[in-house]
Motif scaffolding. Structure first.
Motif, mmCIF file in Angstrom:
data_model
loop_
_atom_site.group_PDB
_atom_site.id
_atom_site.type_symbol
_atom_site.label_atom_id
_atom_site.label_comp_id
_atom_site.label_asym_id
_atom_site.label_seq_id
_atom_site.Cartn_x
_atom_site.Cartn_y
_atom_site.Cartn_z
ATOM 1 N N SER A 249 18.632 -0.553 5.051
ATOM 2 C CA SER A 249 18.088 -1.853 4.644
ATOM 3 C C SER A 249 18.016 -1.988 3.132
ATOM 4 C CB SER A 249 16.704 -2.074 5.210
ATOM 5 O OG SER A 249 16.479 -1.262 6.300
ATOM 6 N N PHE A 250 18.243 -0.907 2.400
ATOM 7 C CA PHE A 250 18.317 -1.061 0.956
ATOM 8 C C PHE A 250 19.675 -1.654 0.589
ATOM 9 C CE2 PHE A 250 15.269 2.497 1.197
ATOM 10 C CZ PHE A 250 14.245 1.951 0.446
ATOM 11 N N ASN A 251 19.663 -2.522 -0.414
ATOM 12 C CA ASN A 251 20.943 -3.059 -0.863
ATOM 13 C C ASN A 251 21.719 -1.987 -1.601
ATOM 14 O OD1 ASN A 251 20.665 -5.630 0.109
ATOM 15 N ND2 ASN A 251 19.443 -6.267 -1.668
ATOM 16 N N LYS A 252 23.031 -2.018 -1.405
ATOM 17 C CA LYS A 252 23.875 -1.063 -2.126
ATOM 18 C C LYS A 252 24.164 -1.606 -3.526
ATOM 19 C CE LYS A 252 24.988 1.628 1.510
ATOM 20 N NZ LYS A 252 23.697 2.252 1.808
ATOM 21 N N VAL A 253 24.227 -0.697 -4.483
ATOM 22 C CA VAL A 253 24.506 -1.097 -5.859
ATOM 23 C C VAL A 253 25.602 -0.208 -6.418
ATOM 24 C CG1 VAL A 253 23.428 -1.587 -8.058
ATOM 25 C CG2 VAL A 253 21.998 -1.124 -6.070
ATOM 26 N N GLU A 254 26.588 -0.832 -7.049
ATOM 27 C CA GLU A 254 27.619 -0.010 -7.676
ATOM 28 C C GLU A 254 27.154 0.368 -9.082
ATOM 29 O OE1 GLU A 254 31.499 -1.644 -7.306
ATOM 30 O OE2 GLU A 254 32.390 -0.037 -8.502
ATOM 31 N N HIS A 255 27.229 1.648 -9.410
ATOM 32 C CA HIS A 255 26.796 2.085 -10.734
ATOM 33 C C HIS A 255 27.806 1.651 -11.790
ATOM 34 C CE1 HIS A 255 23.543 4.307 -9.023
ATOM 35 N NE2 HIS A 255 24.335 5.099 -8.325
ATOM 36 N N SER A 256 27.292 1.199 -12.945
ATOM 37 C CA SER A 256 28.201 0.769 -14.013
ATOM 38 C C SER A 256 29.009 1.970 -14.517
ATOM 39 C CB SER A 256 27.398 0.181 -15.160
ATOM 40 O OG SER A 256 26.442 1.127 -15.586
ATOM 41 N N LYS A 257 28.348 3.117 -14.595
ATOM 42 C CA LYS A 257 29.043 4.373 -14.906
ATOM 43 C C LYS A 257 28.606 5.349 -13.827
ATOM 44 C CE LYS A 257 29.153 6.156 -19.205
ATOM 45 N NZ LYS A 257 28.500 6.532 -20.490
ATOM 46 N N PRO A 258 29.551 6.094 -13.240
ATOM 47 C CA PRO A 258 29.139 6.975 -12.132
ATOM 48 C C PRO A 258 28.106 8.010 -12.575
ATOM 49 C CG PRO A 258 31.386 7.460 -12.842
ATOM 50 C CD PRO A 258 30.972 6.208 -13.539
ATOM 51 N N LEU A 259 27.267 8.412 -11.635
ATOM 52 C CA LEU A 259 26.342 9.524 -11.898
ATOM 53 C C LEU A 259 27.052 10.795 -11.459
ATOM 54 C CD1 LEU A 259 24.265 7.005 -11.338
ATOM 55 C CD2 LEU A 259 22.602 8.838 -11.115
ATOM 56 N N LEU A 260 27.579 11.528 -12.426
ATOM 57 C CA LEU A 260 28.339 12.730 -12.096
ATOM 58 C C LEU A 260 27.379 13.839 -11.678
ATOM 59 C CD1 LEU A 260 30.849 12.687 -15.066
ATOM 60 C CD2 LEU A 260 31.265 11.949 -12.720
ATOM 61 N N SER A 261 27.875 14.754 -10.864
ATOM 62 C CA SER A 261 27.047 15.909 -10.555
ATOM 63 C C SER A 261 27.457 17.035 -11.494
ATOM 64 C CB SER A 261 27.229 16.309 -9.098
ATOM 65 O OG SER A 261 28.595 16.415 -8.823
ATOM 66 N N LEU A 262 26.656 18.065 -11.565
ATOM 67 C CA LEU A 262 26.947 19.143 -12.493
ATOM 68 C C LEU A 262 27.577 20.325 -11.783
ATOM 69 C CD1 LEU A 262 23.715 19.251 -14.681
ATOM 70 C CD2 LEU A 262 25.892 18.172 -15.193
ATOM 71 N N ALA A 263 28.462 20.996 -12.472
ATOM 72 C CA ALA A 263 28.969 22.266 -11.947
ATOM 73 C C ALA A 263 27.839 23.287 -12.052
ATOM 74 C CB ALA A 263 30.164 22.721 -12.769
ATOM 75 N N ASN A 264 27.869 24.298 -11.200
ATOM 76 C CA ASN A 264 26.797 25.293 -11.187
ATOM 77 C C ASN A 264 27.235 26.630 -11.764
ATOM 78 O OD1 ASN A 264 24.803 23.740 -9.972
ATOM 79 N ND2 ASN A 264 25.672 24.099 -7.946
ATOM 80 N N ALA A 265 26.303 27.291 -12.421
ATOM 81 C CA ALA A 265 26.506 28.683 -12.836
ATOM 82 C C ALA A 265 25.440 29.506 -12.141
ATOM 83 C CB ALA A 265 26.356 28.807 -14.350
ATOM 84 N N PHE A 266 25.852 30.601 -11.523
ATOM 85 C CA PHE A 266 24.882 31.406 -10.793
ATOM 86 C C PHE A 266 24.519 32.696 -11.521
ATOM 87 C CE2 PHE A 266 26.896 28.777 -7.533
ATOM 88 C CZ PHE A 266 25.759 28.155 -7.042
ATOM 89 N N ASN A 267 25.267 33.001 -12.572
ATOM 90 C CA ASN A 267 24.921 34.193 -13.347
ATOM 91 C C ASN A 267 25.433 34.013 -14.772
ATOM 92 O OD1 ASN A 267 27.758 34.693 -13.228
ATOM 93 N ND2 ASN A 267 27.420 35.499 -11.167
ATOM 94 N N SER A 268 25.121 34.990 -15.615
ATOM 95 C CA SER A 268 25.423 34.793 -17.027
ATOM 96 C C SER A 268 26.927 34.807 -17.290
ATOM 97 C CB SER A 268 24.701 35.828 -17.881
ATOM 98 O OG SER A 268 25.142 37.103 -17.523
ATOM 99 N N SER A 269 27.710 35.468 -16.432
ATOM 100 C CA SER A 269 29.150 35.447 -16.723
ATOM 101 C C SER A 269 29.737 34.062 -16.416
ATOM 102 C CB SER A 269 29.885 36.573 -15.998
ATOM 103 O OG SER A 269 30.003 36.297 -14.635
ATOM 104 N N ASP A 270 29.141 33.343 -15.446
ATOM 105 C CA ASP A 270 29.563 31.943 -15.237
ATOM 106 C C ASP A 270 29.286 31.114 -16.492
ATOM 107 O OD1 ASP A 270 30.238 32.574 -12.657
ATOM 108 O OD2 ASP A 270 28.504 31.615 -11.708
ATOM 109 N N VAL A 271 28.148 31.397 -17.121
ATOM 110 C CA VAL A 271 27.785 30.637 -18.323
ATOM 111 C C VAL A 271 28.737 30.985 -19.465
ATOM 112 C CG1 VAL A 271 25.968 30.168 -20.015
ATOM 113 C CG2 VAL A 271 25.375 30.522 -17.612
ATOM 114 N N LYS A 272 29.069 32.259 -19.544
ATOM 115 C CA LYS A 272 29.999 32.693 -20.589
ATOM 116 C C LYS A 272 31.350 31.995 -20.410
ATOM 117 C CE LYS A 272 31.223 36.799 -23.151
ATOM 118 N NZ LYS A 272 30.615 36.764 -24.369
ATOM 119 N N ASN A 273 31.800 31.928 -19.160
ATOM 120 C CA ASN A 273 33.055 31.227 -18.872
ATOM 121 C C ASN A 273 32.984 29.770 -19.293
ATOM 122 O OD1 ASN A 273 34.362 33.375 -17.799
ATOM 123 N ND2 ASN A 273 33.793 32.924 -15.679
#
Ligand SMILES: [Zn+2]
Length: 699
Positions: free
Chosen positions: A74-98
């Protein structure tokens, strides 16, 4: 039935009810379901079995099997003017280093140089985008799928931390942030709910989501919702050029922003902040599931741009997941779409961080035996057996995993788990793939599980997106021989419409309305973009990203199909061409070749397009000096990395290949170009220098 047994079953039913309710809340109210569809389905299945066997133990008002929660549509749908991107995940420090290194590589920076980041806590709440025009709040919408959200303006206006008017705002201003509930308020809310005989919430995030998405704003108003602002959507005139100044600006506009905000110069500093924060996070009054690192400078952010769904300039560094101990009740084998046998541990239900978990993935045979994909020992080489006490954790809030086995608790009678030699579904002998850990059933379309999984994939949201066609319905129609392959879906109405001999509406669990809805959904799905169609075919190693790359390259189905058909012929250019598309790996090439030399697949891919309309790949309407051209880069560029050059070329409507072919229009030659340069000259292909390239993209 004995009283004691009755009590035991009743307990099981209550646990199941709680699990299903929690899964429904996650699925229908939050953005991320924690259980996979098949896990959810198996809960429902077990619940139904109980209900059938012990009807007297169920209340007449039991609503556990009702789908969904409140009528959220019942909520109206709204198109975002700019998409809300999701973030990539890092699970440990070597992911962050990469992450850090890939940014520097993209920007062509020295890997040892510094780059300024900000680190902010990732609050576990619900994203909200708030739009102001001439200072007035005119729209607030949820993330939804990132492109289209729900209009919750009335509810957002009840949150005291969201200003209704901003005197100094530019004409258009979109502020984005997180709606959340404090841990202390959450406890109070649950106590209140209990007193009122209302449902309590599993965790603050659920409570925030459930409160923001109320149909009655008066209820939302009573909930203690808070809002942290941390980024912008559209803005008509942006006065700041980095994240740190943006946070100050948002404060000036009257928003609350996080106080735990850190400016870091490099990877080491990020790491230090992370370790520190890990210590203090339990004392914060809000739930945090990680830290977000962003490149501070907006100009650099812009250069880095985004991949298909996440920005290159930010990453979420997750905190170590919570874990709990429980027992393995059984090990089940699920047969996937491509025939892979996936072992799943069925667990004694256990709570991990507010969610009840009853199964965990066991990946493959090697994992059960205590080895990783490369043959190295994991868990100290300890195998996993039915009856073992294990520690289970949720990594990044997805499917639960097993971390370790308590050997001391292992029964002396326990036996090593023997992986099946035959497919549990069709009985066909299974084989281990060369250089792979997975064991697969190769019966293909004569293996029911594989067919059902393929059909599920075919109708899924990312493919044909046919609503109201879940596993249950597919199984029912499969068993009736009505739907055995994707093409059958499009004959369903012709063969089993309302006026046919055996109409769908007369089947068990169907009616006129639901049959109508399905026919409509199928009709609607018939128009499909090329990338989604390629993805829908369910070819191994051809996921959404590869499918999009193929669509982008071949533009039209007929062209793509023609080339794919020729892949296995000797001396053909189609194969060279495919291999040379930048970003397409050899595994994908191999599987495409297999798929398009298989008789059944060829028949389906010949038949299907006649029943539907496959839309040409929508090239962004870019007119640039290089739009539609096929480019090859060679040698080292001095002013930018290869990735950045590729990204720029693609944004200007060009294709980038890794080698020269008859399709190549332009070679950009950097320092120490070798054989490619000679080949290009031989073929009479236009060659330009890096400076000429820079001139070209300036336009
Ligand atoms: Zn099979």
């Amino acid at each position: 039935m004995k009283k004691s047994k009755e009590k035991e079953i009743k307990k099981k039913i209550i646990i199941l009810q709680k699990e299903i309710e929690a899964a429904k809340i996650d699925y229908f109210q939050n953005d991320d379901p924690l259980l996979s569809d098949s896990e959810y389905d198996s809960l429902i299945k077990r619940y139904k079995e109980f209900k059938k066997e012990y009807p007297s133990l169920f209340s007449n008002y039991d609503k556990t099997l009702n789908v969904g929660t409140v009528a959220l549509s019942s909520f109206n749908k709204v198109e975002h003017s700019k998409p809300l991107l999701s973030l990539a995940n890092a699970f440990n420090s070597s992911d962050v280093k990469n992450f850090d290194e890939s940014i520097k590589r993209f920007l062509g920076m020295d890997l040892s140089s510094d780059i300024e980041y900000v680190a902010e806590p990732k609050i576990d709440g619900l994203s909200l985008s708030i739009r102001y025009e001439k200072g007035n709040l005119i729209l607030a919408s949820t993330r939804g799928d990132g492109k289209i959200g729900e209009d919750v303006t009335h509810n957002a206006k009840t949150i005291s931390e969201i200003p209704h008017y901003i005197s100094s705002a530019p004409d258009i201003l979109e502020v984005r942030g997180e709606v959340y509930i404090l841990k202390s308020d959450f406890e109070k809310l649950n106590q209140y709910q209990q007193l009122q005989n209302q449902k309590t919430f599993a965790n603050p995030r659920n409570a925030a989501a459930g409160s923001l998405r109320q149909l009655d704003s008066n209820i939302t108003k009573k909930r203690p919702l808070k809002f942290f602002a941390y980024t912008l959507g559209e803005i008509s005139n942006n006065p700041v050029d980095n994240q740190k100044d943006l946070i100050d600006l948002l404060k000036k506009y009257g928003f609350k922003t996080t106080q735990d905000f850190y400016l870091c110069k490099n990877f080491n500093e990020l790491n230090r902040v992370y370790l520190n924060f890990n210590q203090i996070k339990a004392n914060l009054d809000y739930d945090v599931d990680g830290l977000v690192y962003k490149v501070n400078d907006f100009k650099l952010q812009k250069r880095l741009g985004a991949r298909s769904s996440s920005p290159r300039w930010a990453i979420a560094h997750k905190f170590k997941p919570l874990e709990s101990f429980t027992k393995i009740l059984s090990i089940e084998i699920q047969v996937g779409r491509t025939g892979t046998l996936s072992p799943v541990a069925k667990l004694e239900p256990v709570e991990i961080g507010g969610v009840i978990v009853s199964s965990a993935t066991l990946h493959n045979e090697d994992f059960i035996k205590g080895f990783d994909n490369n043959g190295n020992k994991i868990r100290g080489g300890v195998d996993i057996r039915v009856g073992d006490l294990v520690s289970v954790y949720r990594a990044g809030d997805v499917i639960p995993k097993i971390k370790s086995v308590s050997l001391s608790e292992r029964s002396i009678n326990s036996k090593e788990y023997i992986f099946p030699k035959y497919c549990p579904d069709c009985g066909n002998e299974v084989k281990k793939e060369k250089n792979e850990s997975s064991i697969r059933c190769h019966a293909g379309l004569s293996c029911k599980s594989q067919v059902i999984e393929r059909l599920k994939h075919f109708v899924s949201k990312q493919a044909f997106s046919i609503e109201g066609f879940a596993e249950k319905q597919l199984l029912q129609l499969y068993d009736l021989d009505w739907i055995k392959s994707p093409t059958d879906i499009f004959y369903l109405e012709t063969k089993h419409g309302h006026n046919s001999k055996i109409p769908l509406k007369n089947l068990d669990n169907w009616g006129e309305k639901s049959a109508d809805n399905l026919f409509k959904a199928i009709e609607k799905s018939k128009k499909i973009p090329l990338n989604k169609f390629i993805f829908s075919l369910g070819i191994r190693y051809v996921g959404e990203v590869v499918a999009s790359m193929l669509a982008k390259y071949y533009i039209e189905w007929d062209i793509f199909y023609d080339k794919m058909k020729n892949l296995s012929q000797k001396n053909n250019s189609a194969l060279d061409e495919l291999v040379n598309i930048d970003g397409i790996g050899l595994k994908s090439v191999h599987e495409l070749k297999l798929f398009f030399s298989n008789k059944v697949s060829l028949e389906i891919t010949l038949e299907l397009p006649k029943l539907i309309e496959i839309e040409k790949y929508q090239q962004k309407n870019i007119s640039s000096p290089i739009s539609d051209m096929s480019l090859v880069f060679t040698g080292t560029l001095e002013t930018m990395s290869r990735s950045e050059a590729k990204s720029i070329a693609e944004n200007m409507g060009a294709k980038v290949s890794s080698t020269i072919s008859s399709n190549t229009n332009l070679l950009i030659s950097g320092i120490s170009s070798g054989s490619k340069l000679n080949r290009a000259r031989d073929k009479g292909i236009k060659v330009i220098t890096e400076n000429e390239w820079l001139e070209l993209i300036k336009k």
